[in-house]
Design an enzyme around this catalytic site. Structure first.
Site, PDB file in Angstrom:
ATOM      1  N   LYS A 209       0.831  -1.212   0.000  1.00 29.92           N
ATOM      2  CA  LYS A 209       0.000   0.000   0.000  1.00 29.92           C
ATOM      3  C   LYS A 209       0.864   1.259   0.000  1.00 29.92           C
ATOM      4  CE  LYS A 209      -4.123  -2.082   2.006  1.00 29.92           C
ATOM      5  NZ  LYS A 209      -4.790  -2.413   3.289  1.00 29.92           N
TER       6      LYS A 209
ATOM      7  N   LYS B 183      -7.330  -9.894 -15.352  1.00 33.99           N
ATOM      8  CA  LYS B 183      -8.219 -10.164 -14.224  1.00 33.99           C
ATOM      9  C   LYS B 183      -9.120  -8.950 -13.964  1.00 33.99           C
ATOM     10  CE  LYS B 183      -7.978 -10.553  -9.293  1.00 33.99           C
ATOM     11  NZ  LYS B 183      -8.130 -11.466  -8.294  1.00 33.99           N
TER      12      LYS B 183
ATOM     13  N   LYS C 166     -10.924  -3.297 -10.141  1.00 37.23           N
ATOM     14  CA  LYS C 166     -11.182  -1.870 -10.192  1.00 37.23           C
ATOM     15  C   LYS C 166      -9.949  -1.102 -10.645  1.00 37.23           C
ATOM     16  CE  LYS C 166     -14.386   0.875  -7.662  1.00 37.23           C
ATOM     17  NZ  LYS C 166     -15.016   1.218  -6.404  1.00 37.23           N
TER      18      LYS C 166
END
Ligand code: TRP
Length: 321
Positions: free
Chosen positions: A110, A189, A192
């Site tokens: 992240k 795949k 989003k």
């Protein structure tokens, strides 16, 4: 057996979420006492817009209820309606080795993606451990990306039990291996972050446009296509059509004679029908938000009763009470 899982409120869900995560979790409600919550505290580590958080939370609730989560069988609630988890989270953090958190790849990923390295993001796995341990959960179905967090949870439970005596159930992870890798409109795949999603409850015109815009190769309709099984539209069709219908399209594509335009038109129709009942249910729920709020409130009351019991146990064990 208690089954527990948290769902990030990251906006409306797409077909990949549906087959990858939603449908399997909804099916699990027959296998034990399921507790599912919307992880809105966790969302604070990466989303900083209050209106967006509120909207996303409601959207996830509507999506799950529309797709078959049954609030009579499953305890469905918002994480923040059980504030006891934050108290337990603190207690757990006092016996969580720094090294355990420093090794978490999800935190490092992240940060690498540009999410601010706040303490909450670093401590995310401790809150997640509290989520799980506070309900005496036995089984935690999660995606592969959460496997390490489950290992951290088990380590924390064992450490606390060693320090203060048997307090927590040590949970088992159930890692969802993607039964169906759902391809997105570009063949990667569906995700989003790739911008290649088909929403479950997308608006008709826009969704049709997305499906019709899927890029195929330049072979003519007449040409036989021995690789029909690998075709993107066929793969999606297999998820939303009956086996007979999917087989019929596949064979026609393989033999030659079925054009990509007609194939995509067929895919859109099948997709639209597949979610028709859920779409109607969602519209009905959206028109009756009082009911939705009532479901979440009742879910929270049930979850809270259990959380209180386990938190009291932990407070006794550790000498706070
Ligand atoms: N971290 C999980 C995810 O991103 C969401 C989550 C929060 C969770 N608390 C949990 C999942 C407890 C399982 C159990 O998907």
């Amino acid at each position: 057996m208690r089954i527990l899982s948290g769902i990030q409120p990251s906006g409306t869900l797409h077909v990949g979420n549906y087959f990858g995560m939603m449908r399997p979790s909804i099916e699990l409600q027959d296998k034990g006492e399921a507790f599912y919550f919307i992880a809105n505290y966790h969302s604070m580590t990466s989303l900083f817009d209050p209106a967006q958080r509120r909207q996303n939370t409601l959207d996830v609730a509507l999506d799950f209820l529309a797709c078959g989560l049954d609030p009579k069988r499953t305890v469905f609630f918002r994480q923040s309606d059980v504030p006891e988890v934050t108290e337990l989270s603190w207690m757990l953090s006092t016996i969580t080795p720094m090294g355990l958190l420093e090794r978490c790849t999800s935190y490092k990923d992240k940060i690498a993606k540009g999410i601010s390295p706040y303490h909450g993001l670093f401590a995310y796995p401790v809150l997640m451990a509290a989520d799980i341990l506070i309900y005496d959960s036995n089984l935690v179905p999660v995606g592969r990306d959460q496997k390490q967090h489950l290992e951290v949870t088990r380590d924390i439970a064992i450490k606390f039990n060693e320090q203060y005596g048997q307090t927590f159930v040590v949970p088992e992870a159930q890692i969802r291996d993607e039964v169906a890798v759902v391809p997105g409109t570009d063949g990667q795949k569906m995700s989003k972050s790739y911008g290649n999603t088909i929403d479950i409850f997308g608006e008709e015109k826009a969704t049709r446009k997305k499906v019709m815009g899927m890029v195929m190769d330049s072979r003519t309709p007449q040409e036989p296509k021995p690789d029909a099984d690998q075709n993107l539209a066929i793969q999606l069709l297999k998820l939303v059509a009956t086996p007979e219908v999917a087989k019929d399209y596949t064979e026609r594509l393989r033999a030659g004679g079925l054009g990509y335009g007609d194939l995509k038109k067929g895919l859109f129709e099948q997709y639209w029908n597949y979610f028709a009942a859920a779409r109607a249910k969602r519209a009905e729920l959206a028109a009756n938000l009082d009911y939705v709020h009532q479901v979440l409130t009742e879910g929270a009351a049930k979850a809270r009763a259990k959380a209180r019991e386990v938190l009291d146990r932990a407070k006794k064990a550790s000498g706070l009470d």
